[in-house]
Design a protein around this motif. Structure first.
Motif, mmCIF file in Angstrom:
data_model
loop_
_atom_site.group_PDB
_atom_site.id
_atom_site.type_symbol
_atom_site.label_atom_id
_atom_site.label_comp_id
_atom_site.label_asym_id
_atom_site.label_seq_id
_atom_site.Cartn_x
_atom_site.Cartn_y
_atom_site.Cartn_z
ATOM 1 N N ALA A 1 16.023 -3.646 7.457
ATOM 2 C CA ALA A 1 14.894 -2.721 7.327
ATOM 3 C C ALA A 1 14.757 -1.856 8.578
ATOM 4 N N ARG A 2 14.937 -2.432 9.757
ATOM 5 C CA ARG A 2 14.823 -1.664 10.997
ATOM 6 C C ARG A 2 15.914 -0.601 11.104
ATOM 7 N N VAL A 3 17.138 -0.966 10.733
ATOM 8 C CA VAL A 3 18.234 0.010 10.756
ATOM 9 C C VAL A 3 17.919 1.158 9.791
ATOM 10 N N TRP B 1 6.428 8.005 3.664
ATOM 11 C CA TRP B 1 7.443 7.153 3.052
ATOM 12 C C TRP B 1 7.068 5.691 3.239
ATOM 13 N N VAL B 2 7.656 4.845 2.405
ATOM 14 C CA VAL B 2 7.558 3.396 2.557
ATOM 15 C C VAL B 2 8.884 2.789 2.091
ATOM 16 N N LEU B 3 9.372 1.842 2.859
ATOM 17 C CA LEU B 3 10.583 1.096 2.503
ATOM 18 C C LEU B 3 10.151 -0.268 2.000
ATOM 19 N N MET B 4 10.416 -0.533 0.746
ATOM 20 C CA MET B 4 10.088 -1.812 0.120
ATOM 21 C C MET B 4 11.362 -2.664 0.086
ATOM 22 N N PRO B 5 11.242 -3.951 -0.223
ATOM 23 C CA PRO B 5 12.446 -4.796 -0.227
ATOM 24 C C PRO B 5 13.572 -4.281 -1.125
ATOM 25 N N TYR C 1 1.855 -3.839 7.164
ATOM 26 C CA TYR C 1 3.231 -3.682 6.682
ATOM 27 C C TYR C 1 3.962 -2.734 7.628
ATOM 28 N N PRO C 2 5.113 -3.145 8.166
ATOM 29 C CA PRO C 2 5.735 -2.353 9.238
ATOM 30 C C PRO C 2 6.618 -1.181 8.819
ATOM 31 N N GLY D 1 1.472 -6.871 -3.117
ATOM 32 C CA GLY D 1 1.054 -8.159 -2.559
ATOM 33 C C GLY D 1 1.732 -8.517 -1.250
ATOM 34 N N PHE D 2 2.384 -7.565 -0.586
ATOM 35 C CA PHE D 2 3.048 -7.838 0.690
ATOM 36 C C PHE D 2 2.104 -7.710 1.881
ATOM 37 N N ALA D 3 0.966 -7.064 1.684
ATOM 38 C CA ALA D 3 0.058 -6.824 2.805
ATOM 39 C C ALA D 3 -1.360 -6.644 2.281
ATOM 40 N N GLN D 4 -2.323 -6.927 3.143
ATOM 41 C CA GLN D 4 -3.735 -6.691 2.828
ATOM 42 C C GLN D 4 -4.120 -5.246 3.131
ATOM 43 N N SER D 5 -3.421 -4.662 4.105
ATOM 44 C CA SER D 5 -3.683 -3.308 4.565
ATOM 45 C C SER D 5 -2.345 -2.664 4.897
ATOM 46 N N ALA D 6 -2.276 -1.349 4.841
ATOM 47 C CA ALA D 6 -1.035 -0.659 5.205
ATOM 48 C C ALA D 6 -0.646 -0.989 6.639
#
Length: 136
Positions: A19-21, A40-44, A122-123, A114-119
């Motif tokens: 994800a970092r790369v 943008w957002v990167l999801m799994p 999520y990193p 469901g990955f985070a309570q707030s933006a």
């Protein structure tokens, strides 16, 4: 608004190093050419983005983005297989649609999943409205 999925919807970006790369490539201005990446957002297993196109065709922009992420992951030895499914889904915003509302929808994806309570929990996301160097 764009969505592209990983090959066979594998959760490749659950791995923080991958994800970092990918995020380094997403943050690179050379990835986008004359296109402006607004949010943008990167999801799994997928990526959502909000782009403001200029002269370059959307297909070329997306091919460069996916190719750059793939090359970076292969070069870092974090992946040696196909990363993305072919193609992407796009939705052009109409003149009456609010660009910031579309951005909020995109960055809220991890909350809905469901990955985070707030933006902020999520990193792997960003929006130009958070960067004081970027004009709105």
């Amino acid at each position: 608004m764009l969505t592209t999925t990983t090959h066979h919807r594998r959760c490749l970006f659950e791995d923080p190093m991958r994800a970092r790369v990918a995020c380094q490539i997403i943050h690179s201005n050379s990835t986008w050419g004359d296109t402006r990446l607004l949010a943008w957002v990167l999801m799994p297993d997928h990526w959502h983005g909000l782009l403001q196109l200029r002269d370059e065709p959307l297909a070329r922009v997306m091919n460069r983005f996916k190719g750059n992420v793939t090359r970076a992951l292969h070069a870092s030895c974090l992946m040696d297989q196909r990363i993305w499914d072919r193609g992407f889904h796009d939705h052009a915003l109409r003149a009456d649609e609010d660009v910031r509302q579309a951005a909020r929808y995109i960055v809220a994806n991890p909350i809905r999943a469901g990955f985070a309570q707030s933006a902020l929990d999520y990193p792997y996301w960003n929006a130009v409205w958070l960067d004081p160097e970027q004009p709105s």
